[in-house]
Scaffold this motif. Sequence first.
Motif, mmCIF file in Angstrom:
data_model
loop_
_atom_site.group_PDB
_atom_site.id
_atom_site.type_symbol
_atom_site.label_atom_id
_atom_site.label_comp_id
_atom_site.label_asym_id
_atom_site.label_seq_id
_atom_site.Cartn_x
_atom_site.Cartn_y
_atom_site.Cartn_z
ATOM 1 N N GLU A 35 0.849 -1.190 0.000
ATOM 2 C CA GLU A 35 0.000 0.000 0.000
ATOM 3 C C GLU A 35 0.885 1.241 0.000
ATOM 4 O O GLU A 35 1.584 1.524 0.978
ATOM 5 C CB GLU A 35 -0.935 -0.016 1.207
ATOM 6 C CG GLU A 35 -1.867 -1.229 1.205
ATOM 7 C CD GLU A 35 -2.943 -1.153 2.266
ATOM 8 O OE1 GLU A 35 -3.323 -0.028 2.653
ATOM 9 O OE2 GLU A 35 -3.403 -2.212 2.711
ATOM 10 N N ILE A 36 0.859 1.958 -1.117
ATOM 11 C CA ILE A 36 1.689 3.137 -1.327
ATOM 12 C C ILE A 36 0.804 4.374 -1.353
ATOM 13 O O ILE A 36 -0.288 4.355 -1.927
ATOM 14 C CB ILE A 36 2.477 3.032 -2.654
ATOM 15 C CG1 ILE A 36 3.221 1.687 -2.737
ATOM 16 C CG2 ILE A 36 3.430 4.205 -2.803
ATOM 17 C CD1 ILE A 36 4.290 1.501 -1.676
ATOM 18 N N GLU A 37 1.278 5.459 -0.731
ATOM 19 C CA GLU A 37 0.501 6.692 -0.677
ATOM 20 C C GLU A 37 1.388 7.893 -0.978
ATOM 21 O O GLU A 37 2.600 7.845 -0.761
ATOM 22 C CB GLU A 37 -0.127 6.872 0.713
ATOM 23 C CG GLU A 37 -1.012 5.710 1.148
ATOM 24 C CD GLU A 37 -1.609 5.912 2.528
ATOM 25 O OE1 GLU A 37 -1.172 6.862 3.232
ATOM 26 O OE2 GLU A 37 -2.506 5.151 2.905
ATOM 27 N N VAL A 38 0.764 8.959 -1.477
ATOM 28 C CA VAL A 38 1.454 10.242 -1.620
ATOM 29 C C VAL A 38 0.505 11.355 -1.192
ATOM 30 O O VAL A 38 -0.715 11.201 -1.218
ATOM 31 C CB VAL A 38 1.937 10.524 -3.069
ATOM 32 C CG1 VAL A 38 3.101 9.648 -3.436
ATOM 33 C CG2 VAL A 38 0.797 10.385 -4.061
ATOM 34 N N SER A 39 1.090 12.482 -0.812
ATOM 35 C CA SER A 39 0.320 13.666 -0.433
ATOM 36 C C SER A 39 0.405 14.700 -1.546
ATOM 37 O O SER A 39 1.487 14.936 -2.092
ATOM 38 C CB SER A 39 0.869 14.269 0.864
ATOM 39 O OG SER A 39 0.757 13.362 1.938
ATOM 40 N N VAL A 40 -0.732 15.295 -1.869
ATOM 41 C CA VAL A 40 -0.792 16.333 -2.897
ATOM 42 C C VAL A 40 -1.161 17.651 -2.218
ATOM 43 O O VAL A 40 -2.016 17.687 -1.329
ATOM 44 C CB VAL A 40 -1.826 15.992 -3.986
ATOM 45 C CG1 VAL A 40 -1.836 17.056 -5.080
ATOM 46 C CG2 VAL A 40 -1.534 14.621 -4.588
ATOM 47 N N LEU A 41 -0.509 18.735 -2.655
ATOM 48 C CA LEU A 41 -0.713 20.051 -2.057
ATOM 49 C C LEU A 41 -0.735 21.100 -3.153
ATOM 50 O O LEU A 41 0.198 21.182 -3.953
ATOM 51 C CB LEU A 41 0.417 20.357 -1.068
ATOM 52 C CG LEU A 41 0.429 21.724 -0.392
ATOM 53 C CD1 LEU A 41 -0.740 21.847 0.582
ATOM 54 C CD2 LEU A 41 1.755 21.930 0.352
ATOM 55 N N GLY A 42 -1.797 21.907 -3.210
ATOM 56 C CA GLY A 42 -1.855 22.970 -4.198
ATOM 57 C C GLY A 42 -3.237 23.147 -4.774
ATOM 58 O O GLY A 42 -4.191 22.456 -4.404
ATOM 59 N N ILE A 72 -10.482 15.147 -10.599
ATOM 60 C CA ILE A 72 -11.653 15.452 -9.770
ATOM 61 C C ILE A 72 -11.743 16.938 -9.429
ATOM 62 O O ILE A 72 -12.613 17.340 -8.668
ATOM 63 C CB ILE A 72 -11.667 14.615 -8.474
ATOM 64 C CG1 ILE A 72 -10.502 15.005 -7.552
ATOM 65 C CG2 ILE A 72 -11.655 13.119 -8.777
ATOM 66 C CD1 ILE A 72 -10.620 14.435 -6.159
ATOM 67 N N ASP A 73 -10.831 17.753 -10.009
ATOM 68 C CA ASP A 73 -10.769 19.192 -9.729
ATOM 69 C C ASP A 73 -10.439 19.435 -8.267
ATOM 70 O O ASP A 73 -11.069 20.252 -7.587
ATOM 71 C CB ASP A 73 -12.090 19.875 -10.104
ATOM 72 C CG ASP A 73 -11.962 21.399 -10.138
ATOM 73 O OD1 ASP A 73 -10.853 21.892 -10.443
ATOM 74 O OD2 ASP A 73 -12.955 22.090 -9.850
ATOM 75 N N GLY A 74 -9.411 18.750 -7.778
ATOM 76 C CA GLY A 74 -8.995 18.900 -6.395
ATOM 77 C C GLY A 74 -8.433 20.283 -6.101
ATOM 78 O O GLY A 74 -8.037 21.021 -7.004
ATOM 79 N N ALA A 75 -8.385 20.629 -4.834
ATOM 80 C CA ALA A 75 -7.815 21.910 -4.393
ATOM 81 C C ALA A 75 -7.327 21.764 -2.963
ATOM 82 O O ALA A 75 -7.917 21.026 -2.166
ATOM 83 C CB ALA A 75 -8.848 23.034 -4.483
ATOM 84 N N GLY A 76 -6.254 22.462 -2.653
ATOM 85 C CA GLY A 76 -5.736 22.453 -1.297
ATOM 86 C C GLY A 76 -4.923 21.218 -1.002
ATOM 87 O O GLY A 76 -3.698 21.230 -1.099
ATOM 88 N N LEU A 77 -5.591 20.144 -0.666
ATOM 89 C CA LEU A 77 -4.894 18.938 -0.243
ATOM 90 C C LEU A 77 -5.643 17.687 -0.625
ATOM 91 O O LEU A 77 -6.866 17.698 -0.795
ATOM 92 C CB LEU A 77 -4.694 18.946 1.278
ATOM 93 C CG LEU A 77 -5.914 18.716 2.172
ATOM 94 C CD1 LEU A 77 -5.473 18.353 3.595
ATOM 95 C CD2 LEU A 77 -6.851 19.911 2.204
ATOM 96 N N SER A 78 -4.901 16.622 -0.781
ATOM 97 C CA SER A 78 -5.453 15.283 -0.957
ATOM 98 C C SER A 78 -4.350 14.277 -0.662
ATOM 99 O O SER A 78 -3.170 14.560 -0.871
ATOM 100 C CB SER A 78 -5.972 15.050 -2.382
ATOM 101 O OG SER A 78 -7.195 15.685 -2.615
#
Length: 377
Positions: free
Chosen positions: A237-244, A301-307
């Motif tokens: 199980e691999i994860e990453v953090s997205v910011l922006g 998904i038109d993300g914003a801020g964080l995911s």
Amino acid sequence: MGKKVHLGLIYGGKSGEHDVSLQTAFAVMGELDYAKYEITPFYITRLGEWRVGPVLGGKPSAIDELKLVPAVGAQVPAPPAIPLAPLLDRLAASSGASTGSGQPIDVVFPLLHGPFGEDGTIQGLLDIADIPYVGAGVLASAAGMDKITMKKIFAYEGLPQCVFRYFNRAQWEKDASFFIMECEVALGYPCFVKPSNLGSSVGISKAKNREELIAAIDFAFRYDRRVIIEEFVDAREIEVSVLGNEDPKVSVPGEIAPSNEFYDYKAKYVDGKSTIHIPANIPNKTAEAVRDMALRAFLAIDGAGLSRVDFFLRKNDGQLFINEVNTMPGFTPISMYPLMWKESGLPYRDLLDKLIELALKRYADKQTIDYGGSGGN
């Protein structure tokens, strides 16, 4: 020193992830810079009642304090529940209403997980009230919460993912035998059964035979009217953090080695025994693929801020599958999102500052949009 930013923190909520939200709020309140911010807590009870506390002078000493209920024997009554209209007046930056400090709320940080918070509902309320807030908007929040919708978007984007099937309660009650057969043929055993619209691994079961499949489906229907069933993949199980916002950045990847059979609610938030590896011990080529797919999913998904974006890395051949996008990941001391940014060179407190900055920037950008149109009535 300039004027402090007045930050409203919303936490608690009606979902099954109420306690997770309290842990997140407690952690965030402990890391915010009180020299930069004055903070007003907005607690939502399990029954959906809103309570507003006084401006905080510092970190609460215990999670129970976040419920805004005085200690036993205290003479000060608990803050009363607030109806929606006066609540919005107190929240809205444009109203000039005071929460006790003389300064209106400048931006809201909705620290809510699950339905009635992470799913676009609170985001829609804040949009209507014209209040800046941290994180994704209505569309991304709703799509990120609903696993079926999310997977359909991933499929359109050509992102590889596990085989899955889904149905609603009425379909299941009408023809359970058909869906059992379809799952057994398409997915086999073991398989994972999940509520479509929930997070933090609540309501998820691993079914190893038909009897367990039926029980798992009944259990998942306790939490949502739609259920999704996914094939089992023997994977890391691999994860990453997205910011922006429009130009997001991605952290180094991390890896979870669950303490339980899979990364369920207990492994995430209770026992603290799951092993975390940051950065993940994966080839550079795989790490780049993870980061690229995370960006594609976030923008899709038109993300914003964080995911936080989660993946499966199949053990036998290294095939990468996207699992999900979480638009409001936890900020507990053992949460992956802040830990991966810390390893990427962005400490917790600076990360919170950046998220608030992104919220205000996104709000300012939205003010340039003509929602009425020049030719409307």
